[in-house]
Design a protein around this motif. Structure first.
Motif, PDB file in Angstrom:
ATOM      1  N   ASP A   1       7.557 -37.026 -28.569  1.00  0.00           N
ATOM      2  CA  ASP A   1       8.772 -37.792 -28.898  1.00  0.00           C
ATOM      3  C   ASP A   1      10.008 -36.884 -28.835  1.00  0.00           C
ATOM      4  N   ALA A   2       9.862 -35.657 -29.327  1.00  0.00           N
ATOM      5  CA  ALA A   2      11.008 -34.727 -29.327  1.00  0.00           C
ATOM      6  C   ALA A   2      11.411 -34.400 -27.884  1.00  0.00           C
ATOM      7  N   VAL A   3      10.434 -34.222 -27.006  1.00  0.00           N
ATOM      8  CA  VAL A   3      10.729 -33.912 -25.593  1.00  0.00           C
ATOM      9  C   VAL A   3      11.433 -35.104 -24.927  1.00  0.00           C
ATOM     10  N   ASN A   4      10.994 -36.306 -25.257  1.00  0.00           N
ATOM     11  CA  ASN A   4      11.637 -37.485 -24.652  1.00  0.00           C
ATOM     12  C   ASN A   4      12.997 -37.756 -25.273  1.00  0.00           C
ATOM     13  N   TRP A   5      13.188 -37.348 -26.525  1.00  0.00           N
ATOM     14  CA  TRP A   5      14.516 -37.410 -27.150  1.00  0.00           C
ATOM     15  C   TRP A   5      15.477 -36.491 -26.387  1.00  0.00           C
ATOM     16  N   VAL A   6      15.028 -35.273 -26.121  1.00  0.00           N
ATOM     17  CA  VAL A   6      15.848 -34.280 -25.399  1.00  0.00           C
ATOM     18  C   VAL A   6      16.190 -34.798 -24.006  1.00  0.00           C
ATOM     19  N   PHE A   7      15.213 -35.394 -23.338  1.00  0.00           N
ATOM     20  CA  PHE A   7      15.465 -35.891 -21.975  1.00  0.00           C
ATOM     21  C   PHE A   7      16.543 -36.973 -21.994  1.00  0.00           C
ATOM     22  N   LEU A   8      16.459 -37.885 -22.981  1.00  0.00           N
ATOM     23  CA  LEU A   8      17.486 -38.934 -23.061  1.00  0.00           C
ATOM     24  C   LEU A   8      18.856 -38.316 -23.362  1.00  0.00           C
ATOM     25  N   ALA A   9      18.891 -37.421 -24.358  1.00  0.00           N
ATOM     26  CA  ALA A   9      20.181 -36.827 -24.773  1.00  0.00           C
ATOM     27  C   ALA A   9      20.826 -36.074 -23.604  1.00  0.00           C
ATOM     28  N   ASP A  10      20.043 -35.298 -22.874  1.00  0.00           N
ATOM     29  CA  ASP A  10      20.638 -34.501 -21.792  1.00  0.00           C
ATOM     30  C   ASP A  10      20.916 -35.318 -20.550  1.00  0.00           C
ATOM     31  N   THR A  11      20.274 -36.480 -20.424  1.00  0.00           N
ATOM     32  CA  THR A  11      20.612 -37.402 -19.329  1.00  0.00           C
ATOM     33  C   THR A  11      22.008 -37.984 -19.545  1.00  0.00           C
ATOM     34  N   LEU A  12      22.420 -38.057 -20.817  1.00  0.00           N
ATOM     35  CA  LEU A  12      23.740 -38.633 -21.154  1.00  0.00           C
ATOM     36  C   LEU A  12      24.709 -37.570 -21.656  1.00  0.00           C
ATOM     37  N   ASN A  13      24.361 -36.290 -21.497  1.00  0.00           N
ATOM     38  CA  ASN A  13      25.139 -35.204 -22.089  1.00  0.00           C
ATOM     39  C   ASN A  13      26.334 -34.830 -21.222  1.00  0.00           C
TER      40      ASN A  13
ATOM     41  N   TYR B   1      24.228 -27.246 -11.796  1.00  0.00           N
ATOM     42  CA  TYR B   1      23.080 -27.845 -12.484  1.00  0.00           C
ATOM     43  C   TYR B   1      23.197 -27.703 -14.003  1.00  0.00           C
ATOM     44  N   LYS B   2      24.378 -28.023 -14.518  1.00  0.00           N
ATOM     45  CA  LYS B   2      24.611 -27.863 -15.959  1.00  0.00           C
ATOM     46  C   LYS B   2      23.641 -28.705 -16.782  1.00  0.00           C
ATOM     47  N   ARG B   3      23.523 -29.986 -16.533  1.00  0.00           N
ATOM     48  CA  ARG B   3      22.654 -30.833 -17.361  1.00  0.00           C
ATOM     49  C   ARG B   3      21.185 -30.529 -17.088  1.00  0.00           C
ATOM     50  N   ALA B   4      20.836 -30.181 -15.862  1.00  0.00           N
ATOM     51  CA  ALA B   4      19.428 -29.864 -15.572  1.00  0.00           C
ATOM     52  C   ALA B   4      19.022 -28.578 -16.289  1.00  0.00           C
ATOM     53  N   GLN B   5      19.924 -27.596 -16.294  1.00  0.00           N
ATOM     54  CA  GLN B   5      19.581 -26.321 -16.954  1.00  0.00           C
ATOM     55  C   GLN B   5      19.552 -26.473 -18.472  1.00  0.00           C
ATOM     56  N   ILE B   6      20.486 -27.257 -19.035  1.00  0.00           N
ATOM     57  CA  ILE B   6      20.466 -27.418 -20.498  1.00  0.00           C
ATOM     58  C   ILE B   6      19.268 -28.265 -20.908  1.00  0.00           C
ATOM     59  N   LEU B   7      18.822 -29.152 -20.017  1.00  0.00           N
ATOM     60  CA  LEU B   7      17.606 -29.946 -20.299  1.00  0.00           C
ATOM     61  C   LEU B   7      16.402 -29.017 -20.398  1.00  0.00           C
ATOM     62  N   VAL B   8      16.299 -28.071 -19.479  1.00  0.00           N
ATOM     63  CA  VAL B   8      15.186 -27.108 -19.536  1.00  0.00           C
ATOM     64  C   VAL B   8      15.304 -26.280 -20.820  1.00  0.00           C
TER      65      VAL B   8
ATOM     66  N   SER C   1      14.776 -16.583 -18.899  1.00  0.00           N
ATOM     67  CA  SER C   1      15.955 -15.720 -18.698  1.00  0.00           C
ATOM     68  C   SER C   1      16.586 -15.902 -17.321  1.00  0.00           C
ATOM     69  N   SER C   2      15.924 -16.666 -16.458  1.00  0.00           N
ATOM     70  CA  SER C   2      16.505 -16.870 -15.108  1.00  0.00           C
ATOM     71  C   SER C   2      17.542 -18.001 -15.111  1.00  0.00           C
ATOM     72  N   LEU C   3      17.629 -18.729 -16.226  1.00  0.00           N
ATOM     73  CA  LEU C   3      18.652 -19.778 -16.309  1.00  0.00           C
ATOM     74  C   LEU C   3      20.019 -19.138 -16.522  1.00  0.00           C
ATOM     75  N   THR C   4      21.071 -19.857 -16.123  1.00  0.00           N
ATOM     76  CA  THR C   4      22.433 -19.382 -16.406  1.00  0.00           C
ATOM     77  C   THR C   4      22.961 -20.161 -17.611  1.00  0.00           C
ATOM     78  N   ILE C   5      24.183 -19.810 -18.046  1.00  0.00           N
ATOM     79  CA  ILE C   5      24.805 -20.657 -19.077  1.00  0.00           C
ATOM     80  C   ILE C   5      25.100 -22.009 -18.433  1.00  0.00           C
ATOM     81  N   PHE C   6      25.491 -22.993 -19.270  1.00  0.00           N
ATOM     82  CA  PHE C   6      25.693 -24.363 -18.804  1.00  0.00           C
ATOM     83  C   PHE C   6      27.195 -24.624 -18.656  1.00  0.00           C
ATOM     84  N   ALA C   7      27.631 -24.774 -17.412  1.00  0.00           N
ATOM     85  CA  ALA C   7      29.070 -24.806 -17.117  1.00  0.00           C
ATOM     86  C   ALA C   7      29.696 -26.132 -17.528  1.00  0.00           C
ATOM     87  N   ASP C   8      30.105 -26.198 -18.778  1.00  0.00           N
ATOM     88  CA  ASP C   8      30.719 -27.421 -19.329  1.00  0.00           C
ATOM     89  C   ASP C   8      32.222 -27.193 -19.434  1.00  0.00           C
TER      90      ASP C   8
END
Ligand SMILES: Nc1nc2c(c(CN[C@H]3C=C[C@H](O)[C@@H]3O)cn2[C@@H]2O[C@H](COP(=O)(O)O)[C@@H](O)[C@H]2O)c(=O)[nH]1
Length: 341
Positions: free
Chosen positions: A63-75, A206-213, A232-239
């Motif tokens: 449930d927590a993983v699917n919560w995150v997916f919804l939140a970051d889909t709309l983030n 890939y701001k939302r894709a990276q923050i989703l991961v 550590s291969s992710l970058t910051i999320f360019a918002d």
């Protein structure tokens, strides 16, 4: 067809060719030194994602993983034209703004028995239902509500048709690789394709894709399916908050012409040259801050590669920006209405 550069390679290319945004080496060094003692604080830790943010799911669960997916889909895109007139959501007696208004609305819906994190539900939500779930407690609605409706239907349908209706399926397919999960998300969910063209090159953020991961890693506490060996291969999320705080701290600088446009509140389009420079230089700047931090610890004989990465630096700077709004008001955010950040 030519592939897109990775966010890291995009950031390098953009920073090397940027004209209106500059990374300040001296400022980067000063920020790294200022953060040196913060690295061991909870604000700079994986655990902080839950312990510091009451709206984030606290359990390690599907449930927590699917919560995150919804939140970051709309983030995306919570900023308001007027600071004193904005969307606010009241949840359990507390008012939330910006990104947190989204999380408060999700939790409010769940408390009301609306299965908002279930793809089977949001794949076929009507616009009216979306308006109701994400309603504001002021007369200012959440921005881009029609786009949110379209993206919910599109994303829910894909998750149902290709992944059995659960983002956990994608996580398991990633085999504990952040880059593999990032690729699964970008290849299968169109709204996450945060890409642009800069000086003839195809660049990505890939701001939302990276923050989703990253949020999936945080929700799973870096364990089990969420034990990403390459986090550590992710970058910051360019918002639009990270650039503001980097300029405020002196690690990045805008040209006079760009600063004038920001102060005038001029709207940028996603993909504009100066907007791409702001986002690319932010990623590059934070990569340098991480490198300097690691070097400072290495000089003391400490290998901190498990405690210092772009994800944790981003979370820290983003929370810092939230807590220092007043101090940062001399640095306007750059205004874009888009579904990418
Ligand atoms: N770089 C980066 N950008 C982030 C986040 C978050 C929230 N996530 C984490 C925060 C706490 C938990 O740890 C979550 O994991 C939202 N945003 C972006 O900010 C903007 C909203 O800003 P404001 O209008 O002030 O609420 C918008 O573009 C939104 O997409 C982050 O963490 N990093």
């Amino acid at each position: 067809m030519e592939a897109f550069l990775s966010p890291k390679d995009s950031a390098k290319f953009i920073a090397e060719n940027s004209q209106d945004v500059l990374v300040e080496e001296e400022g980067v060094r000063k920020v790294a030194e200022a953060l040196f003692d913060k690295v061991s604080a909870k604000e700079f830790s994986l655990a902080g994602w839950k312990s510091l943010h009451e709206l984030n799911p606290q359990a390690v669960s599907d449930d927590a993983v699917n919560w995150v997916f919804l939140a970051d889909t709309l983030n995306f895109s919570f900023w308001s034209e007027h600071e004193d007139r904005k969307c606010l959501v009241k949840y359990r007696g507390k008012m939330y703004s910006g990104y947190w208004s989204l999380c408060a609305a999700i939790n409010r819906a769940l408390d009301d028995g609306i299965p908002i994190t279930s793809a089977a539900y949001y794949a076929t939500m009507t616009l009216e239902q979306v308006r109701h779930v994400f309603r504001s407690d002021t007369d200012v609605p959440m921005p881009l509500i029609e786009e949110r409706h379209r993206i919910l239907n599109e994303t829910g349908t894909i998750l149902l048709e290709k992944f059995g209706g659960s983002f956990v399926t994608c996580v398991k397919m990633s085999e504990k690789s952040a880059q593999k999960l990032l690729r699964i998300v970008v290849e299968n969910f169109p709204s996450y394709r945060d890409e642009a063209t800069f000086k003839g090159k195809k660049v990505s953020f890939y701001k939302r894709a990276q923050i989703l991961v990253a949020d999936t890693w945080s929700a799973l506490e870096g364990k089990g399916d969420g034990c990403f060996g390459d986090i550590s291969s992710l970058t910051i999320f360019a918002d639009y908050r990270i650039p503001q705080v980097l300029v405020h701290l002196g690690a990045m600088r805008y040209s006079d012409e760009l600063m004038r446009k920001l102060h005038e509140g001029i709207m940028f389009q996603s993909g504009d040259k100066q907007e791409v420079e702001i986002r690319g230089c932010s990623i590059w700047c934070c990569g340098l801050i991480c490198d300097r931090l690691l070097e400072l610890y290495k000089k003391k004989g400490q290998n901190m590669s498990e405690r210092i990465n772009a994800v944790l630096l981003d979370y820290y700077l983003w929370d810092y920006a939230r807590d220092h709004r007043e101090d940062m008001k001399e640095i306007p955010i750059h205004r874009v209405r888009c579904i990418y950040y």
